[in-house]
Each structure stands twice: as C-alpha cells, then as structure tokens.
Design a protein around this motif. Structure first.
Motif, short mmCIF file in Angstrom:
data_model
loop_
_atom_site.label_atom_id
_atom_site.label_comp_id
_atom_site.label_asym_id
_atom_site.label_seq_id
_atom_site.Cartn_x
_atom_site.Cartn_y
_atom_site.Cartn_z
N THR A 171 20.91 8.98 -42.69
CA THR A 171 20.17 10.10 -43.29
C THR A 171 20.10 11.24 -42.27
O THR A 171 19.77 11.01 -41.11
CB THR A 171 18.74 9.67 -43.66
OG1 THR A 171 18.81 8.77 -44.76
CG2 THR A 171 17.88 10.86 -44.05
N GLN A 172 20.47 12.46 -42.72
CA GLN A 172 20.46 13.56 -41.77
C GLN A 172 19.12 14.27 -41.77
O GLN A 172 18.53 14.49 -40.73
CB GLN A 172 21.62 14.50 -42.07
CG GLN A 172 22.95 13.80 -41.77
CD GLN A 172 24.14 14.65 -42.08
OE1 GLN A 172 24.23 15.23 -43.16
NE2 GLN A 172 25.07 14.73 -41.16
N ASP A 173 18.63 14.61 -42.96
CA ASP A 173 17.38 15.34 -43.02
C ASP A 173 16.29 14.44 -43.60
O ASP A 173 16.36 14.02 -44.75
CB ASP A 173 17.55 16.59 -43.90
CG ASP A 173 16.31 17.46 -43.87
OD1 ASP A 173 15.47 17.26 -42.97
OD2 ASP A 173 16.18 18.33 -44.75
N GLN B 279 12.35 13.36 -33.98
CA GLN B 279 12.32 14.82 -33.81
C GLN B 279 11.66 15.49 -35.01
O GLN B 279 10.80 16.36 -34.87
CB GLN B 279 13.74 15.35 -33.62
CG GLN B 279 13.80 16.86 -33.43
CD GLN B 279 15.20 17.38 -33.19
OE1 GLN B 279 16.18 16.63 -33.28
NE2 GLN B 279 15.32 18.64 -32.88
N GLN B 280 12.05 15.07 -36.22
CA GLN B 280 11.53 15.73 -37.41
C GLN B 280 10.08 15.34 -37.70
O GLN B 280 9.31 16.13 -38.24
CB GLN B 280 12.47 15.45 -38.60
CG GLN B 280 13.83 16.14 -38.37
CD GLN B 280 14.89 15.77 -39.40
OE1 GLN B 280 14.63 15.09 -40.38
NE2 GLN B 280 16.12 16.23 -39.16
N GLY C 99 19.65 4.28 -33.44
CA GLY C 99 20.74 5.23 -33.21
C GLY C 99 20.40 6.65 -33.59
O GLY C 99 19.29 7.13 -33.33
N THR C 100 21.35 7.35 -34.22
CA THR C 100 21.16 8.76 -34.54
C THR C 100 20.00 8.95 -35.51
O THR C 100 19.30 9.95 -35.46
CB THR C 100 22.42 9.37 -35.17
OG1 THR C 100 22.76 8.61 -36.33
CG2 THR C 100 23.59 9.32 -34.21
N VAL D 162 16.75 9.19 -33.50
CA VAL D 162 16.56 10.47 -32.81
C VAL D 162 16.10 11.55 -33.79
O VAL D 162 15.15 12.28 -33.54
CB VAL D 162 17.86 10.91 -32.09
CG1 VAL D 162 17.69 12.30 -31.50
CG2 VAL D 162 18.22 9.91 -31.01
N ARG D 163 16.79 11.64 -34.94
CA ARG D 163 16.43 12.68 -35.91
C ARG D 163 15.06 12.43 -36.51
O ARG D 163 14.28 13.35 -36.72
CB ARG D 163 17.49 12.76 -37.02
CG ARG D 163 18.67 13.59 -36.64
CD ARG D 163 19.47 13.91 -37.88
NE ARG D 163 19.99 12.70 -38.47
CZ ARG D 163 21.17 12.18 -38.18
NH1 ARG D 163 21.94 12.79 -37.33
NH2 ARG D 163 21.57 11.07 -38.75
N GLN E 121 16.75 11.72 -25.22
CA GLN E 121 16.95 12.84 -26.13
C GLN E 121 15.66 13.17 -26.89
O GLN E 121 15.34 14.33 -27.11
CB GLN E 121 18.07 12.54 -27.12
CG GLN E 121 19.42 12.30 -26.46
CD GLN E 121 19.94 13.54 -25.77
OE1 GLN E 121 19.74 14.67 -26.23
NE2 GLN E 121 20.61 13.36 -24.64
N GLU E 122 14.93 12.12 -27.31
CA GLU E 122 13.72 12.35 -28.12
C GLU E 122 12.65 13.06 -27.30
O GLU E 122 11.88 13.88 -27.82
CB GLU E 122 13.18 11.01 -28.63
CG GLU E 122 14.11 10.35 -29.63
CD GLU E 122 13.84 8.85 -29.81
OE1 GLU E 122 14.48 8.23 -30.67
OE2 GLU E 122 13.01 8.29 -29.06
N ASP F 26 7.89 15.00 -35.50
CA ASP F 26 7.16 15.94 -34.65
C ASP F 26 7.19 17.34 -35.26
O ASP F 26 6.17 18.01 -35.38
CB ASP F 26 7.79 15.94 -33.25
CG ASP F 26 7.12 16.93 -32.31
OD1 ASP F 26 5.97 17.31 -32.57
OD2 ASP F 26 7.76 17.32 -31.31
#
Lengths: 390, 284
Positions: free
Chosen positions: A215-217, A245-246, A237-238, A241-242, A272-273, A248
């Motif tokens: 899922t990207q968004d 981030q989102q 994984g990715t 991280v997303r 990264q986070e 937050d």
C-alpha cells in the motif's frame, strides 16, 4: 478509432509484461578446501523483491557466525549454498528442489515469507531434511507439523503480539484497540493474537483494518481511525516506513498511542522513520539495546567487522546458524536427517537475545522485551522498557 | 468520517499521478513513442532527490535537481535510443523495459534495498485542522503546486508555438518539415519535459508514494492505468484520468477498507468496458 484502440491494447499488454518481469536469481556461496566431506547448508532467502532487506539482514548474520567459526562445526567443514526465493512460494519450491537434488544439502535454513516457508517445508519433510527457519512467523509452520524436522528462531504471533497486547491492556490500561496490518497470512495471524489477548483481559478490538501489501498511501485507512485508546499495527519493510511517516503526518502520533511488532521499527527502518517513530511501543525478540554478555560481545565483534551495530534481522540469522552448529556438534558431525533435526531442537544456546531453547514443536523459547522508540545521540533506538518473560 | 478530507486527499494523490502520467500520455499518445521506463524516471528523481536532501540542500533544491537530471536522462534516451526505432512500438516496449530493469538494478546497487524516507520541507511538516480533521500541510501545498503546473502545461501545449509544432508534427510531420522545423529536436524537448516532470514527481511523491527499490514498477503501473482511463494524447485526458484514479481509490478505501485491493483496477475495467478509448480523447 481503430488505431486508438490498438494503442490502448499495446499499453495494457505492456503493463502486463512489466508486472511479470523483474527478478533474477543467484547461486554461489562459500567453499571449504578441507579434505573431509563438508556439511552442506542451503540458505534460502529473498534477494529480490520487497523482502530483500529482511533477507540480506538474515544472510549477513548467518554468514558472520560461520566466519567466526572458520566455517566448521563438530570437526567437519561447513559449506553454505545460497539461493534467492524472491519471497514467493513457487520460486521457493524450485530453489529448494535444486538445493536438495542437485546440491545435496544436508540442512535447509532461512525463509522470510511464511508462504514460501510453508511450500518449502513440505519438500523438506518429504526428503527428511532439517529446516531451520529464520523469519517466517506463521503458526502453521511449526504448529501443524509433527515431522520433528522444523525448528524456528522467530516467535509466533501468539507469543509476540500476545505479549505486546498484554502490556498495552494491563500496564497501559488500553481498553479500545484498533488493529491495522498487512492483508496476508502474517497480518491475519497477528490480528487473531491481538484480539484473543485483548478479550482475555476485558479489552476490545473495536475495528480491524487490513491494507494490501505494498500500500502506498495509507491516508484513507488512517481516516478510519476513530475514537480508540491505541492502535496496534503489523507492517514490515516499505509499508512500515510509509505507515509510520503518514501516521505522524496526519497528526495521529500526538493523539493515539501506536503499538507494533518489532518489524515496524527494526533498526534499518527506524533510521528512515526517525522522529515520526518516537514513542512507538514494540515487542522485541532481539534489540541491540539488550544488555547481557552474549549481546555485548556480539555487538562488539559485529561492529568491528561492519562498522555499525547489528540489527534484529542479523541476530536471527546468527541464532539460526548457532542452532545448526550446536546440532552438528552434539552429533559429532555424524548425523543427518531426523537425528540432526532432533539435536538442533535439543540445543540450548547462549544467544545475544538471551538463553534460547526449543519446545517440542521446534518453536523458540526465549524472553521477549518491550521497547519504545527514543532518541539516542543523533539517532533513534528501540530502548527497552523491561523484560516480559514467557 | 470526514469526507471532505478524503476528497482533498484524493485530489492531492490524483494531481501527483497527473505529474507522473502527463509525460507518458503526451509522448505516447501524441508522439507515438512508448516509454515503459517512465517508472524508472520517477525512481531516478526520487532517489536523486533523497540524496540531495540527505546532503542538506533542502527540498526545493532536490526538486530542481531531480527535474534536471531526469530531463537530461529522458532527452538522451529519446535522442540516442528511441529516435532510431520511432514507429516501431514493439521494439520500443522491449528496449524501454530493458532500460527499466537496468535502472532498477543500478538504484539497488547505489542506494541499497532498505526503503528510504523523504521528509516534507520543515515548514510543511505538520498537520492542520481542516474541517475538523487533521490533514498534512504538505498535501495541501502539493495541491497548489500541482495546479500551477497543470495551468502552465496546458497553456504551453494549447497556446504556444512549441505546443502548436508538437501537435502539427504529429498530424502531418512532412508539412512541419517543409516549414524548416527539425522535429527530432522538438521531440527531444517534449520528451525531456515529460521525463523531468516524472522525476519531479519522484521527489514530491516521496512522502505519499514512498522512495524504495521497486517503486519504478509500481509507479509505472499507476501511470499506465491513468493514461488508459483518461484517454491517450492530451494533458486534459491525463488530468481527468489521474483525478479519477486518485479520488476513486481514496474514497473506496475509506468507505470499504476490505475492497482496497480492487479500488484501482475494477474502476479501470468498468471505464474500459464503457469507453474503450478512455474518458477523454484528443480529436486531431
């Protein structure tokens, strides 16, 4: 019009081609020149696709242990043959078949994807090859298996997510939980564990959301997070991280505490986070903030070799290798098949995560640790809160 | 549930998709050059932008450098690879998939397989109260920036001499050549602009779509869906397709999280059944 339609067809066909493309494979591995016949270990981990960081982390830890042992155990040289399962069950079956039939491996190790591990387990059982799983966590892998061949160094979700939910509901007084996780076997297992523990303690899982892998968004899912005491998340994984981030960016970090499996904030992702992850409470099986002699010496020798401290993925590979070495030692390098598997299960390891033994399903028995993301110097760490022994 | 916020989010994601897909729609629909490395351009922009931000040069500089690097890359690819096989779509597909695979491996070996995070610029790194819900300031700013770009692009394409040459060159390239215009360089310029936009979207999309090895394939698929739904060959078509995908995806996932896996492709199939040529088509 006809021309326009055929252009659209070309586009669609091209899209299909691309999604089918990608990936390669690799073989190779370490060698030994000793005169004695080596113990051959087939290490199967994803080296392409979204699970690559997890696979590379395991592999580095696995190989580091054998480097420390000069690639020998129980008086026999050890040879590692690596293969890339791309995290896919069909590829895993092909690779494992090659390892068993052509490379004639004595032991199989690795696996990040639960689906890939399940597919490989059937082959391992049929050929009586011991299998030591590093990272695939589905309960079915050991719970459904009575062959005695499978050993695993990662906790099941009943244990890890159960302990996390126990902490949230008893220590932190959480009553209303929203679960959100990846939409596949592991995510469903994690949700069941959270729900069972919550209900046992009189709390409730108000809603469960499953987001497709990759899922990207996450914005539409985050909009569904209403009035709950806490969110419990399972992502890797990715996606992890997303999500962090989102979570937050949509202001939820300040209003609703976030709990997660250690894969949500494992060190390479945490880098990264960064500040978006601050305050997330996780359950850890190994964190390089653990203070015991085995962990300290592991961190020192690892840092001397690679220049940065080891992470939980590295330690998993390391412990899987320790268990195999202990099994070979215990049988003086003479046993194979079910006898070797039994010796691996019977081992007691002084591992960086603490003392490790295995139960009669081959499932790791160890301490679990609650941690929270905090600042340390310029960076962030999973700082331990205390030990929640099992 | 605050639907206003979800509509805003759909618009933000949709406009981002427009920036990605605009180049693909124009180069393929108008110039008949199919570049499946379009996702690779996004990824180059994303990772170059990430490194620029890591070096402390700031988000804005990262956008400019990502645009410049991918525009240059796109121009070189068009001039030295694709120009030789113009008109041969199958050769273009094979060649550009090849370039895409090479780019994907190069990115993996340069930046490593761990996912990266591109943070929004510091002054936008907060959430605002929008109609009673929290909404990231960054996504609001993205809507504004993308709308400005939409206006500029449509103006250039429809009102300027360059836009007229591009459109005329496709309809009757001999006549354009008779006027002493070298189409080769017109194509290079257009291709570079489309590539640069995809690279720019790589940085702008970091906080939303992510910066990771494999983004090149995911983003290419999204761009193809947008172009197929919107209809080939016009910026307006790409805009309609992108907003359609952004809004339908966002609202479906909000209302029915369980249908998330279908929220892009089922609408695409429905659109293709009803209008195989896409929602908007350029009429030559």
């Amino acid at each position: 019009m006809l021309a326009r339609r055929s252009l659209t067809a070309v586009l669609l066909a091209a899209g299909l081609t691309v999604t089918a493309c990608g990936g390669g494979d690799d073989g190779g591995g370490g060698g030994s020149t000793a005169t004695q016949e080596p113990v051959r270990i087939g290490l199967v981990l994803p080296a392409t696709g979204p699970l690559t960081p997890n696979g590379e982390g395991n592999q580095a830890g696995f190989e580091f242990f054998w480097d420390q042992q000069d690639n020998a155990a129980g008086g026999r040289p050890v040879e590692i043959i690596t293969a890339d399962d791309e995290g896919k069950p069909d590829v895993a079956v092909t690779r494992v078949q090659e390892l068993i039939e052509q490379e004639q491996v004595d032991v199989l190790a690795g696996f990040v994807s639960s689906a890939a591990a399940l597919a490989a387990r059937d082959l391992a059982v049929r050929t009586e090859t011991p299998l030591v799983v590093t990272q695939a966590a589905t309960r079915r892998l050991t719970g459904e298996d009575d062959s005695g061949l499978v050993t695993r160094v990662i906790a099941t979700f009943e244990e890890s997510m159960g302990a996390l939910t126990e902490h949230a509901t008893t220590e932190d007084g959480v009553q209303q939980i929203l679960f959100i996780g990846s939409d596949y076997e592991a995510g469903k297992d994690a949700e069941k564990a959270v729900r069972a523990t919550a209900e046992k303690n009189g709390a409730t899982v108000a809603q469960s959301i499953f987001a497709p892998l990759g899922t990207q968004d996450f914005a539409p899912f985050l909009a569904n997070i209403g009035d709950v005491d806490a969110v419990v998340a399972f992502f890797g994984g990715t996606d992890a991280v997303r999500f962090v981030q989102q979570y937050d960016e949509f202001g939820l970090k300040d209003t609703t505490p976030l709990y997660g499996h250690w894969s949500l904030t494992v060190d390479p992702l945490l880098e990264q986070e960064a500040d978006s992850a601050e305050g997330i409470v996780t359950v850890q099986e190994y964190s390089n903030t653990i203070d015991n002699p085995a962990s300290t010496s592991f961190i020192e020798s690892w840092t001397a070799e690679f220049g940065s401290p080891p992470n939980a993925w590295n330690e998993q590979g390391y412990v899987a290798a320790m268990a195999i070495a202990a099994g070979i030692e215990a049988t003086d390098g003479e046993a194979g098949g079910a006898d070797l598997a039994a010796a691996i299960r019977a081992s007691e390891l002084d591992a960086p995560r603490g003392t490790v033994t295995f139960d009669d399903e081959g499932q790791v028995e160890q301490s679990l640790y609650m941690a929270t993301v905090g600042r340390e110097g310029d960076g962030f760490v999973n700082a331990l809160l205390g030990d929640s022994s099992n | 549930m605050n639907w206003t916020v979800q509509v805003l989010n759909g618009v933000a994601v949709g406009l981002l998709l427009f920036l990605i897909a605009a180049g693909l729609s124009v180069t393929f629909g108008v110039m008949r050059v199919l570049n499946l490395n379009h996702g690779g351009l996004y990824a180059i922009g994303a990772f170059v932008g990430y490194s620029v931000i890591q070096a402390g040069w700031g988000f804005g500089t990262a956008c400019l450098i990502a645009f410049a690097v991918t525009a240059l890359f796109g121009a070189l690819q068009q001039r030295f690879l694709l120009w030789r096989i113009r008109g041969d779509e199958l050769a273009q597909v094979l060649l550009t998939i090849g370039v895409l695979l090479v780019i994907s491996d190069l990115i993996d070996s340069i930046w490593g397989s761990d996912p990266k995070r591109v943070p929004p610029p510091a002054f936008l790194d907060e959430s605002l109260d929008v109609f009673g819900s929290r909404f990231p300031a960054y996504r609001l700013a993205l809507i504004v920036v993308a709308l400005v770009l939409v206006v500029v692009l449509v103006y250039v394409m429809d009102k300027t001499r360059l836009g007229a040459i591009v459109r005329a060159g496709v309809d009757d390239d001999e006549l354009v050549r008779l006027h002493g215009i070298d189409l080769k360089w017109v194509f290079v310029v257009v291709f570079a602009a489309g590539a640069g936009l995809a690279g720019l979207a790589g940085v702008l999309g970091g906080p939303i779509l992510g910066t990771y090895v494999g983004a090149e394939y995911d983003v290419l698929t999204l761009a193809l869906v947008v172009v197929v739904i919107g209809g080939l060959g016009s910026l307006q078509g790409a805009l309609v397709g992108a907003l359609f995908v952004g809004l339908v995806d966002s609202l479906t996932k909000t209302a029915f999280p369980g249908l998330a896996a279908f929220s892009i492709y089922v609408p695409m199939i429905l659109v293709l059944v009803a209008r195989p040529q896409g929602l908007l088509v350029r009429h030559p």
